[in-house]
Every structure is written in C-alpha cells, then in structure tokens.
Scaffold this motif. Structure first.
Motif, PDB file in Angstrom:
ATOM      1  N   HIS A 212       0.824  -1.207   0.000  1.00  0.00           N
ATOM      2  CA  HIS A 212       0.000   0.000   0.000  1.00  0.00           C
ATOM      3  C   HIS A 212       0.859   1.260   0.000  1.00  0.00           C
ATOM      4  O   HIS A 212       0.661   2.176  -0.816  1.00  0.00           O
ATOM      5  CB  HIS A 212      -0.912  -0.017   1.226  1.00  0.00           C
ATOM      6  CG  HIS A 212      -1.669   1.241   1.451  1.00  0.00           C
ATOM      7  ND1 HIS A 212      -2.747   1.627   0.680  1.00  0.00           N
ATOM      8  CD2 HIS A 212      -1.506   2.233   2.370  1.00  0.00           C
ATOM      9  CE1 HIS A 212      -3.219   2.780   1.112  1.00  0.00           C
ATOM     10  NE2 HIS A 212      -2.481   3.173   2.134  1.00  0.00           N
ATOM     11  N   LEU A 213       1.830   1.317   0.891  1.00  0.00           N
ATOM     12  CA  LEU A 213       2.659   2.512   1.012  1.00  0.00           C
ATOM     13  C   LEU A 213       3.681   2.612  -0.116  1.00  0.00           C
ATOM     14  O   LEU A 213       4.009   3.717  -0.558  1.00  0.00           O
ATOM     15  CB  LEU A 213       3.374   2.527   2.362  1.00  0.00           C
ATOM     16  CG  LEU A 213       2.475   2.745   3.581  1.00  0.00           C
ATOM     17  CD1 LEU A 213       3.289   2.625   4.862  1.00  0.00           C
ATOM     18  CD2 LEU A 213       1.785   4.102   3.516  1.00  0.00           C
ATOM     19  N   ASP A 214       4.172   1.481  -0.585  1.00  0.00           N
ATOM     20  CA  ASP A 214       5.173   1.518  -1.659  1.00  0.00           C
ATOM     21  C   ASP A 214       4.538   1.969  -2.972  1.00  0.00           C
ATOM     22  O   ASP A 214       5.169   2.698  -3.750  1.00  0.00           O
ATOM     23  CB  ASP A 214       5.817   0.150  -1.823  1.00  0.00           C
ATOM     24  CG  ASP A 214       7.110   0.208  -2.620  1.00  0.00           C
ATOM     25  OD1 ASP A 214       7.970   1.060  -2.297  1.00  0.00           O
ATOM     26  OD2 ASP A 214       7.271  -0.594  -3.562  1.00  0.00           O
ATOM     27  N   VAL A 215       3.300   1.557  -3.223  1.00  0.00           N
ATOM     28  CA  VAL A 215       2.592   2.044  -4.414  1.00  0.00           C
ATOM     29  C   VAL A 215       2.367   3.544  -4.301  1.00  0.00           C
ATOM     30  O   VAL A 215       2.587   4.295  -5.263  1.00  0.00           O
ATOM     31  CB  VAL A 215       1.249   1.303  -4.580  1.00  0.00           C
ATOM     32  CG1 VAL A 215       0.380   2.005  -5.621  1.00  0.00           C
ATOM     33  CG2 VAL A 215       1.488  -0.141  -4.991  1.00  0.00           C
ATOM     34  N   ALA A 216       1.934   4.009  -3.122  1.00  0.00           N
ATOM     35  CA  ALA A 216       1.748   5.447  -2.920  1.00  0.00           C
ATOM     36  C   ALA A 216       3.068   6.179  -3.111  1.00  0.00           C
ATOM     37  O   ALA A 216       3.108   7.262  -3.711  1.00  0.00           O
ATOM     38  CB  ALA A 216       1.184   5.708  -1.530  1.00  0.00           C
ATOM     39  N   ARG A 217       4.132   5.596  -2.597  1.00  0.00           N
ATOM     40  CA  ARG A 217       5.471   6.184  -2.747  1.00  0.00           C
ATOM     41  C   ARG A 217       5.823   6.376  -4.214  1.00  0.00           C
ATOM     42  O   ARG A 217       6.275   7.453  -4.627  1.00  0.00           O
ATOM     43  CB  ARG A 217       6.474   5.262  -2.060  1.00  0.00           C
ATOM     44  CG  ARG A 217       7.933   5.619  -2.204  1.00  0.00           C
ATOM     45  CD  ARG A 217       8.754   4.484  -1.598  1.00  0.00           C
ATOM     46  NE  ARG A 217      10.168   4.772  -1.528  1.00  0.00           N
ATOM     47  CZ  ARG A 217      11.064   3.917  -1.028  1.00  0.00           C
ATOM     48  NH1 ARG A 217      10.674   2.746  -0.564  1.00  0.00           N
ATOM     49  NH2 ARG A 217      12.347   4.245  -0.996  1.00  0.00           N
ATOM     50  N   SER A 218       5.581   5.356  -5.015  1.00  0.00           N
ATOM     51  CA  SER A 218       5.890   5.446  -6.443  1.00  0.00           C
ATOM     52  C   SER A 218       5.006   6.468  -7.145  1.00  0.00           C
ATOM     53  O   SER A 218       5.487   7.265  -7.958  1.00  0.00           O
ATOM     54  CB  SER A 218       5.717   4.069  -7.103  1.00  0.00           C
ATOM     55  OG  SER A 218       6.617   3.136  -6.561  1.00  0.00           O
TER      56      SER A 218
END
Length: 233
Positions: A212-218
């Motif tokens: 969830h957070l890594d997708v948002a990060r990207s």
C-alpha cells in the motif's frame, strides 16, 4: 514575496491556545494550497489577518518547521517548504518503517477495538470519495486510517512519530493533485490491510501495508517528477 491571500483559513482568533491555533490555521492553509510552496510567511501580515500579535505567529511557524511544512532562512524568515522527489521518496521510506512496525505490534499486542474502527474508516473513505468532497478531506481520511493503526499498536512513540510527519505527508499528496483517477480506489487499497489484521496474520499485514505505502510512494514521487519536469531516476 509576502502572504497576500483572502481571509480563508486566516480569520480572527481568541487567545485560548493561541500558538497551537495559529499553527493549525497556518498548516491548513499550507496543505490546502492557500499558502503555496516557496511563499514567505510574513509575520506582520499573518498577525494582522488573524487579529493577534507577531509573537504567536513566530512560535507557530517554529512548530510547523518541526512538522516539515516550513523552513527558516536566516535574515529572511519562514517560507512554505518546497520538496524534491528525493525528499518525498525518503518520507515514504520512513513511513514504511514506522507503519510496518506498528501493524505488526497491533496484531501482536495492540488494541483489538482498532479493527472495527479501521473498517468504519474505510466506509468514511468511500463516503468522501463521492462527488461533493474535496481532495483534502479524502487525504485527511486516508491519514486517519493510518493514525488508527499507529494509535492502536499501543506504543505511543509510533503515534508521536506518525503525527510528526502526517502534515508533511498530506502536503505532498496535495501538491500532486491526486493519487488515483477514482477516489474509491484509494479506499479499496486499505482493505487487504484490514483483512490481514482481522486474520491475525502479521506477515500478510506487513506485506499489505508495504504494498500500500510503496505504491503510494511510487505514485507520489513519479507524479511529482512530472510536475517538476524531471526525468525519472
């Protein structure tokens, strides 16, 4: 350049909790874009608009400096912070470390009443995804979901650290304009996290939170690079 805005979030205040109230008004104005990146925060102008003296404005600006919303330049004053793609990436990397630890602790020994609160918050995310709600409301609802996890984990340092970067995170999302074309998608991305917590599956919850957070990060860093006209690393 001095602040030159309509009243908006900057209306008269009473004296109770003055510094904190000034800080809240200023943070709302910054995150909503009323005070844009690079804007100088003129203490005299803000004090006049808020109906207070310059001292609480200066103290509030110091608080916002600690929250990552403003920067101080010697002999020039406070300015609304500008970000680089690398700084945004670093922010999300830090969030991943904190929130993975929080969700694991929530499952291991946290407050079980957090689960229904998380389910209710997903309903809120869907509700504010409907027409008539602005993006800031959606972003604040998103951050509240993550705040519930940090609070429910039972270690107050998780929540304190989260609060230090919450406004900074909201601002980065507001800067790019949106994460998903359909705001309901933002709500849906939280579901796997809650399902794993309900199942007491710490590895699955960690994986879901990381995704969830890594997708948002990207999404945030790449969209910000496009806005800044930079080439991806």
């Amino acid at each position: 350049m001095d602040v030159d805005t309509d009243a908006g979030e900057l209306g008269p205040l009473d004296r109770e909790g003055l510094v904190q109230r000034v800080a809240r008004r200023l943070s709302k104005a910054i995150v909503s874009g009323q005070l844009p990146a690079g804007q100088r925060l003129s203490e005299s102008v803000i004090a006049r608009r808020l109906g207070t003296s310059r001292a609480p404005v200066r103290e509030a600006a110091r608080l916002l400096e600690n929250s990552g919303l403003v920067t101080y330049q010697p002999n020039r004053g406070f300015f609304v912070r500008s970000f680089t793609p690398t700084e945004l990436d670093n922010l999300y990397e830090f969030r991943i470390v904190i929130e993975l630890a929080a969700v694991r602790r929530l499952i291991r020994e946290g407050d079980r009443q957090t689960v229904p609160a998380l389910c209710a918050q997903i309903d809120v995310l869907h509700r504010v995804a409907e027409p008539g709600h602005d993006m800031l409301t959606q972003v604040e609802a998103d951050m509240q979901f993550h705040r519930l996890i940090c609070n429910g984990a039972g270690n107050p340092r998780f929540l304190a650290t989260f609060e230090q970067i919450a406004l900074e995170t909201e601002l980065t999302i507001m800067l790019i304009g949106k994460l998903y074309d359909d705001a309901h998608r933002l709500a849906d991305t939280h579901v796997p996290i809650v399902e794993a917590i309900q199942a007491d599956d710490a590895p699955a919850a960690s994986d879901a939170m990381f995704h969830h957070l890594d997708v948002a990060r990207s999404l945030v860093t790449e969209q910000f690079r496009k806005l800044e006209g930079e080439k991806p690393l």
